[in-house]
Design an enzyme around this catalytic site. Structure first.
Site, PDB file in Angstrom:
ATOM      1  N   CYS A  80       0.836  -1.209   0.000  1.00 53.10           N
ATOM      2  CA  CYS A  80       0.000   0.000   0.000  1.00 53.10           C
ATOM      3  C   CYS A  80       0.865   1.251   0.000  1.00 53.10           C
ATOM      4  O   CYS A  80       1.379   1.661   1.044  1.00 53.10           O
ATOM      5  CB  CYS A  80      -0.933   0.002   1.211  1.00 53.10           C
ATOM      6  SG  CYS A  80      -2.020   1.443   1.277  1.00 53.10           S
ATOM      7  N   CYS A 120      -0.508   4.088   2.158  1.00 55.04           N
ATOM      8  CA  CYS A 120      -0.299   3.867   3.598  1.00 55.04           C
ATOM      9  C   CYS A 120       1.147   4.149   3.996  1.00 55.04           C
ATOM     10  O   CYS A 120       1.402   4.762   5.036  1.00 55.04           O
ATOM     11  CB  CYS A 120      -0.613   2.415   3.969  1.00 55.04           C
ATOM     12  SG  CYS A 120      -2.177   1.784   3.361  1.00 55.04           S
ATOM     13  N   ASP A 121       2.098   3.690   3.196  1.00 54.96           N
ATOM     14  CA  ASP A 121       3.493   3.635   3.643  1.00 54.96           C
ATOM     15  C   ASP A 121       4.471   4.497   2.851  1.00 54.96           C
ATOM     16  O   ASP A 121       5.644   4.593   3.218  1.00 54.96           O
ATOM     17  CB  ASP A 121       3.975   2.175   3.609  1.00 54.96           C
ATOM     18  CG  ASP A 121       3.144   1.278   4.525  1.00 54.96           C
ATOM     19  OD1 ASP A 121       2.722   1.776   5.587  1.00 54.96           O
ATOM     20  OD2 ASP A 121       2.911   0.110   4.179  1.00 54.96           O
TER      21      ASP A 121
END
Length: 317
Positions: free
Chosen positions: A139, A142-143
């Protein structure tokens, strides 16, 4: 083996990520006495995520597994009955609905909330699994923040891979994009391909595959194999993103619920309602666009409120 008594519950929740736990919190507060079965991966995909920095309410960030423990504790405090167990079969042909846990225990429920999530598709490399959460991610949204100013690689050839490569290009110094086929075999729409090609810090490796990911405790490099020449190139990187798709965990529902071609449960727009009255779906099992913890939690709230209204109408019918 003798038949065990069927246990009946008012509201049954299947799955235990942000969607399932949030649904349990709201359903418990509404006195629906929800029973939640956690599934094969209690806490869902966040349990394989290290640092979470984009969920509201955690100004210092939080580890994914710790965050899911917080969610579970809150659901229990509200009165939800949280249990280990995997739903292995369902019968939604009539109400009360039937759900079998671990292939043996039979439950019946007046309303069911499905929050079984989706699983990222992986390359099945030993190094990929070993370094998952230590530079390997599925992701970018997300990261990606953790790799600001660093070199990263991404593997994938669809619109999602292109979107994530473009997202990473705004953060990382360089993005190395690994595409298995040539330009004519790329699955992404032409407009997305054009955007990727026009971005100066994205380098596309056509006809290439990931041979290995290097690193002991963290990702340090990727080994890219050219499928035409067989040569392997080592690129130093800090982050490796897999964007080859997700698989919704929806197989056991396919005989009863309407799904799209990829297996995502379809809900009535603006709600969590499925094609079967009394069955609701929340989180990544029905969301292939956003796939964030906060959107999953929001849809879990929606599912509990929808279930509460359904059960209230049922009681007064």
């Amino acid at each position: 083996m003798e038949n065990k008594a069927v246990e009946h519950v008012h509201c049954l929740i299947i799955g235990s990520g942000p969607a399932g736990y949030t649904a349990a919190i709201y359903a418990a507060r509404a006195a629906l006495k929800p029973v939640l079965y956690q599934g094969i991966q209690p806490g869902g995909q966040l349990t394989i995520t290290t640092e979470v920095e984009n969920y509201p309410g955690y100004p210092e960030g939080i580890q994914g597994p710790e965050m899911m423990v917080d969610f579970e504790k809150q659901a229990v405090r509200m009165g939800a009955d949280i249990r280990f167990g995997l739903a292995t079969k369902v019968d939604f042909s009539q109400r009360p609905f039937k759900v079998w846990i671990d292939e043996e225990k039979e439950m019946s429920a007046d309303a069911v909330i499905i929050a079984t999530g989706a699983s990222a598709k992986w390359l099945n490399l030993e190094s990929e699994q070993r370094l998952n959460g230590f530079g390997v991610s599925a992701c970018a949204v997300c990261d990606g923040f953790f790799f600001r100013g660093k070199e990263v690689a991404i593997v994938g050839a669809g619109d999602t891979a292109c979107e994530e490569a473009l997202y990473l290009s705004k953060l990382a110094s360089n993005v190395h994009m690994i595409v298995r086929k040539g330009e004519d075999g790329m699955k992404a729409s032409k407009v997305m391909q054009d955007r990727v090609k026009a971005t100066p810090n994205i380098k596309v490796y056509w006809n290439s595959e990931t041979a290995d990911i290097a690193g002991e405790n963290r990702v340090t490099a990727v080994h890219i194999r050219n499928n035409q020449s067989g040569t392997i190139t080592e690129i130093p990187i800090s982050g490796f993103f897999v964007a080859i798709g997700h698989q919704p965990n929806s197989d056991i529902f396919k005989d009863f619920l309407t799904m799209d071609e990829a297996g995502y449960i379809q809900t009535i727009p603006g709600s969590s309602r499925t094609n079967i009255e009394g069955v609701f779906a929340a989180g990544d099992v029905q969301d292939k666009i956003y796939r964030q913890a906060v959107t999953a939690a929001g849809s879990g709230c929606m599912a509990a409120l929808d279930a509460e209204r359904f059960l209230s109408a049922l009681a007064h019918a």
